[in-house]
Design a protein around this motif. Sequence first.
Motif, PDB file in Angstrom:
ATOM      1  N   UNK A  33       0.836  -1.206   0.000  1.00 25.11           N
ATOM      2  CA  UNK A  33       0.000   0.000   0.000  1.00 25.11           C
ATOM      3  C   UNK A  33       0.871   1.258   0.000  1.00 25.11           C
ATOM      4  N   UNK A  34       1.922   1.248   0.796  1.00 27.34           N
ATOM      5  CA  UNK A  34       2.827   2.398   0.839  1.00 27.34           C
ATOM      6  C   UNK A  34       3.516   2.612  -0.504  1.00 27.34           C
ATOM      7  N   UNK A  35       3.841   1.528  -1.193  1.00 28.33           N
ATOM      8  CA  UNK A  35       4.462   1.624  -2.522  1.00 28.33           C
ATOM      9  C   UNK A  35       3.536   2.349  -3.492  1.00 28.33           C
ATOM     10  N   UNK A  36       2.267   1.967  -3.482  1.00 29.48           N
ATOM     11  CA  UNK A  36       1.296   2.630  -4.363  1.00 29.48           C
ATOM     12  C   UNK A  36       1.112   4.089  -3.989  1.00 29.48           C
ATOM     13  N   UNK A  37       0.930   4.350  -2.723  1.00 21.85           N
ATOM     14  CA  UNK A  37       0.710   5.725  -2.273  1.00 21.85           C
ATOM     15  C   UNK A  37       1.873   6.620  -2.679  1.00 21.85           C
ATOM     16  N   UNK A  38       3.092   6.100  -2.508  1.00 21.41           N
ATOM     17  CA  UNK A  38       4.268   6.883  -2.883  1.00 21.41           C
ATOM     18  C   UNK A  38       4.374   7.098  -4.373  1.00 21.41           C
ATOM     19  N   UNK A  39       3.996   6.084  -5.156  1.00 24.10           N
ATOM     20  CA  UNK A  39       4.126   6.183  -6.605  1.00 24.10           C
ATOM     21  C   UNK A  39       3.210   7.244  -7.196  1.00 24.10           C
ATOM     22  N   UNK A  40       2.078   7.475  -6.563  1.00 25.60           N
ATOM     23  CA  UNK A  40       1.098   8.420  -7.104  1.00 25.60           C
ATOM     24  C   UNK A  40       0.973   9.674  -6.247  1.00 25.60           C
ATOM     25  N   UNK A  41       2.051  10.021  -5.551  1.00 22.86           N
ATOM     26  CA  UNK A  41       2.006  11.180  -4.656  1.00 22.86           C
ATOM     27  C   UNK A  41       1.871  12.500  -5.404  1.00 22.86           C
ATOM     28  N   UNK A  42       2.202  12.519  -6.706  1.00 23.32           N
ATOM     29  CA  UNK A  42       2.149  13.761  -7.470  1.00 23.32           C
ATOM     30  C   UNK A  42       0.777  14.038  -8.073  1.00 23.32           C
ATOM     31  N   UNK A  43      -0.171  13.161  -7.819  1.00 27.60           N
ATOM     32  CA  UNK A  43      -1.514  13.338  -8.371  1.00 27.60           C
ATOM     33  C   UNK A  43      -2.521  13.057  -7.266  1.00 27.60           C
ATOM     34  N   UNK A  44      -3.713  13.609  -7.390  1.00 28.29           N
ATOM     35  CA  UNK A  44      -4.765  13.357  -6.394  1.00 28.29           C
ATOM     36  C   UNK A  44      -5.303  11.951  -6.622  1.00 28.29           C
ATOM     37  N   UNK A  45      -4.786  11.005  -5.842  1.00 29.74           N
ATOM     38  CA  UNK A  45      -5.118   9.597  -6.056  1.00 29.74           C
ATOM     39  C   UNK A  45      -5.825   9.018  -4.843  1.00 29.74           C
ATOM     40  N   UNK A  46      -6.775   8.118  -5.110  1.00 31.32           N
ATOM     41  CA  UNK A  46      -7.425   7.338  -4.071  1.00 31.32           C
ATOM     42  C   UNK A  46      -7.342   5.860  -4.449  1.00 31.32           C
ATOM     43  N   UNK A  47      -7.184   5.013  -3.425  1.00 38.48           N
ATOM     44  CA  UNK A  47      -7.054   3.574  -3.645  1.00 38.48           C
ATOM     45  C   UNK A  47      -8.159   2.843  -2.892  1.00 38.48           C
ATOM     46  N   UNK A  48      -8.834   1.947  -3.603  1.00 37.32           N
ATOM     47  CA  UNK A  48      -9.918   1.162  -3.046  1.00 37.32           C
ATOM     48  C   UNK A  48      -9.522  -0.316  -3.159  1.00 37.32           C
ATOM     49  N   UNK A  49      -9.323  -0.965  -2.032  1.00 40.18           N
ATOM     50  CA  UNK A  49      -8.922  -2.375  -2.038  1.00 40.18           C
ATOM     51  C   UNK A  49     -10.024  -3.236  -2.640  1.00 40.18           C
ATOM     52  N   UNK A  50      -9.693  -3.968  -3.706  1.00 41.68           N
ATOM     53  CA  UNK A  50     -10.649  -4.870  -4.360  1.00 41.68           C
ATOM     54  C   UNK A  50     -10.781  -6.120  -3.507  1.00 41.68           C
ATOM     55  N   UNK A  51     -11.763  -6.100  -2.610  1.00 44.77           N
ATOM     56  CA  UNK A  51     -11.799  -7.109  -1.546  1.00 44.77           C
ATOM     57  C   UNK A  51     -12.215  -8.489  -2.024  1.00 44.77           C
ATOM     58  N   UNK A  52     -12.639  -8.633  -3.281  1.00 41.67           N
ATOM     59  CA  UNK A  52     -12.936  -9.977  -3.773  1.00 41.67           C
ATOM     60  C   UNK A  52     -11.698 -10.864  -3.706  1.00 41.67           C
ATOM     61  N   UNK A  53     -10.505 -10.254  -3.618  1.00 40.29           N
ATOM     62  CA  UNK A  53      -9.270 -11.029  -3.526  1.00 40.29           C
ATOM     63  C   UNK A  53      -9.171 -11.774  -2.206  1.00 40.29           C
ATOM     64  N   UNK A  54      -9.642 -11.145  -1.117  1.00 44.84           N
ATOM     65  CA  UNK A  54      -9.538 -11.744   0.216  1.00 44.84           C
ATOM     66  C   UNK A  54     -10.395 -10.917   1.168  1.00 44.84           C
ATOM     67  N   UNK A  55     -11.452 -11.524   1.708  1.00 39.73           N
ATOM     68  CA  UNK A  55     -12.415 -10.746   2.493  1.00 39.73           C
ATOM     69  C   UNK A  55     -12.427 -11.063   3.981  1.00 39.73           C
ATOM     70  N   UNK A  56     -11.442 -11.803   4.472  1.00 38.03           N
ATOM     71  CA  UNK A  56     -11.455 -12.048   5.914  1.00 38.03           C
ATOM     72  C   UNK A  56     -11.593 -10.711   6.646  1.00 38.03           C
TER      73      UNK A  56
END
Length: 404
Positions: A33-56
């Motif tokens: 998650x930190x890798x993604x957040x850092x990669x898109x720090x120059x743009x207004x980005x939001x990340x939504x975890x696609x929970x179908x991968x793992x929903x525990x």
Amino acid sequence: MSQSLSREQLIGLAKEFGTPLYVYHAEKIKDQYDTLSGAFSAVKARFFYACKALTNINILKFINGLGAGLDCVSIHEVHLGLKAGFTPDRILFTPNCVDFDEIDAGRALGVILNIDNISILEQFGNRYGGAYPICIRINPHIMGGGNYKISTGHIDSKFGISVHQMRHIERIVKTTGLNVKGLHMHTGSDIKDINVFLAGLEVMFGIAEHFPQIEFIDLGSGFKVPYHEDDVRTDVAALGKKVGDAFAQYKAENGKDLEVWFEPGKFLVSEAGYFLVKCNVVKQTTATVFVGVNSGFNHLIRPMMYEAYHRIENLSNPAGSPRIYTVVGHICETDTFAWDRTLSEVREGDVLVFYNAGAYGFEMASNFNSRLKPAEVLVLDGAAHLIRKRDVFEDLLRNQVEVL
């Protein structure tokens, strides 16, 4: 950056909790998650975890604590997200081929609705007009991802509204007054070439001109993670730079400061997951040496479903002589995890580990052959926590109604 779980840790977990066993490493999820957040720090980005991968529920709570939103594809995932602490404004609901009542249930809960077909779009517009903002999922007809079964942006895909149906979408929006706040696309998984995202973004920018109230463009996900030592991963840093430049240019030309949204699923949890099994039998035939383990595609269906590769290691005998095996399960069907795989010599009773087991592993598990589902363990701050009990026989009968 967290370290992977060691062989000794995994062997210890197999002894403590038994096998088969799913293990998840919380700190690896945070790293991703930190890798993604850092990669898109120059743009207004939001990340939504696609929970179908793992929903525990524990995984959902942990990811909620990281600050991510949640991408859901069923109303039940929405309810899980709410129970895990996600607020409705941080839940994106993108079902497909569902009854209108399910869409309406999402609206009643206040989540972000992403509509992916003309019929539902028209029904929603006729009932609510512009009173409830929506996002529209577009199929850009861009082939992206690996196996055809997990590509979702091609012309034969059931997902999204074809980019060639824009005139129809415009008629519905104009006649019903729909309030379109966002546009969405998702081309598939295992996208190696970042130009797939950029090509889709170009399509989305062109469509955005038709919707003056638009606030965000959602590029889905599909970030590739490596499955073997020489494999590649999506260069999210390079993608972040190019996406940032593209949105800055769009703002300069159109005066709109749009957000970019992504829905990472496998990218967040795949490498955090380990699947531990025990060798039941080493069986030599005239052509093949089989390693038969105490699991099957009832627990990990990805190799049989779409030829997914999982790196496998013998944890119990790492210094053993390299030998070639075909690793199979104990299900009464063709049930092959890996053909002609080189492993350290496997003995009956040895513990094997499947890597990249965090996404679509337990989540797609079943009780086929009346086999019991495995336990799940979360390793957080070095401590192991049981987050799902292993099935017992009574679980097979739990919802059955005996009438005879």
